[in-house]
Scaffold this active site. Structure first.
Site, PDB file in Angstrom:
ATOM      1  N   CYS A  34       8.235   1.265  -6.509  1.00 51.93           N
ATOM      2  CA  CYS A  34       7.348   0.688  -5.601  1.00 51.93           C
ATOM      3  C   CYS A  34       6.368   1.836  -5.204  1.00 51.93           C
ATOM      4  O   CYS A  34       6.949   3.099  -5.043  1.00 51.93           O
ATOM      5  CB  CYS A  34       8.134   0.217  -4.450  1.00 51.93           C
ATOM      6  SG  CYS A  34       9.015  -1.493  -4.918  1.00 51.93           S
ATOM      7  N   TYR A  35       5.188   1.279  -4.697  1.00 58.42           N
ATOM      8  CA  TYR A  35       4.249   2.356  -4.135  1.00 58.42           C
ATOM      9  C   TYR A  35       3.561   1.793  -2.939  1.00 58.42           C
ATOM     10  O   TYR A  35       2.857   1.031  -2.756  1.00 58.42           O
ATOM     11  CB  TYR A  35       3.052   2.381  -5.257  1.00 58.42           C
ATOM     12  CG  TYR A  35       3.416   2.977  -6.578  1.00 58.42           C
ATOM     13  CD1 TYR A  35       3.468   4.328  -6.663  1.00 58.42           C
ATOM     14  CD2 TYR A  35       3.737   2.205  -7.520  1.00 58.42           C
ATOM     15  CE1 TYR A  35       3.958   4.879  -7.876  1.00 58.42           C
ATOM     16  CE2 TYR A  35       4.120   2.735  -8.657  1.00 58.42           C
ATOM     17  CZ  TYR A  35       4.293   4.129  -8.853  1.00 58.42           C
ATOM     18  OH  TYR A  35       4.450   4.644  -9.975  1.00 58.42           O
TER      19      TYR A  35
END
Length: 254
Positions: free
Chosen positions: A1-2
């Protein structure tokens, strides 16, 4: 995830997918009684301690406390289902500061801080009555959490352990005015003495009061009993025992 660099919103337990409470240290199997033999007030993790032995504070509920009723943790173990904060939780591991090798009386109850438990539960089930924030002056925020553990009656030994009385269990009286990790004690007092509201220290009567609510502890026991009788809560067999051979290793400065 970013994740984004910034994100602003409002969340509640109804608007998030997972919301659980993991508490790494609960249910001390006994603890200390705090007093202050010095000449100034002290603000401790037990609350205010008045000078010149002005009061005594203890934090265990005595004979109703689950770990006093299963002193060797023979039926309480990993995976045991419990009452946690008004919902259902589970014992996940030994707690931090777990010290089962504490000295014990002939009835197997410890004379000071001993076993602890790590617990987890679904916070979406929990109720504000049983989960409350609090603040200790000079120490910071903490949490008051209602916990109840049902003990399955598997044999006569379980029943015998559950007959423990406040006069059968003791706690050490510790002087917080001595500024070191290992402090001197004024000896041991029974929970019957503590619950009487007065204990005697070196000939002086000192007011005593609990940090944990004995009244609410009885309410938890009654509520858990009602859940069991209504079939809303079933007892579980633990999947593994809590280790009972842990030594206590203090941190040392290098």
């Amino acid at each position: 995830c970013y994740p984004r660099a910034t994100f602003e919103t409002t969340i509640t337990r109804e608007t998030i997918n997972q919301f659980y409470l993991f508490n790494p240290r609960n249910l001390y199997q006994n603890f200390i009684v705090g007093v202050n033999g010095g000449d100034r007030p002290l603000f401790t993790y037990l609350g205010p301690l008045m000078p010149n032995l002005g009061n005594a504070v203890y934090s265990n509920t005595g004979a109703i406390s689950p770990l006093f009723n299963d002193p060797d943790l023979q039926v309480i173990g990993l995976g045991s289902r419990i009452f946690l904060g008004g919902g259902i939780g589970y014992i996940t591991w030994e707690g931090t500061q777990h010290f089962p090798l504490q000295k014990r009386l002939p009835n197997r109850t410890p004379i000071g801080p001993a076993a602890t438990l790590a617990l987890i539960g679904d916070a979406k089930q929990m109720q504000s009555k049983w989960v409350r924030g609090c603040y200790f002056k000079n120490h910071g925020p903490s949490i008051m959490l209602g916990v109840g553990i049902p003990l399955p009656v598997l044999n006569e030994k379980v029943v015998a352990n559950c007959t423990i009385q406040d006069q059968d269990i003791v706690a050490p009286v510790v002087d917080f005015s001595i500024p070191r990790r290992v402090r001197p004690t004024f000896g041991l007092v029974s929970y019957a003495q503590l619950k009487s509201g007065r204990i005697k220290i070196e000939g002086k009567l000192v007011r005593s009061a609990p940090l944990a609510s004995i009244f609410l502890s009885h309410q938890i026991a009654l509520e858990l009993k009602q859940w069991i009788e209504a079939g809303e809560f079933t007892l579980t067999e633990s999947v593994a025992p809590i280790p009972m051979n842990r030594t206590f290793l203090p941190f040392l400065e290098s």
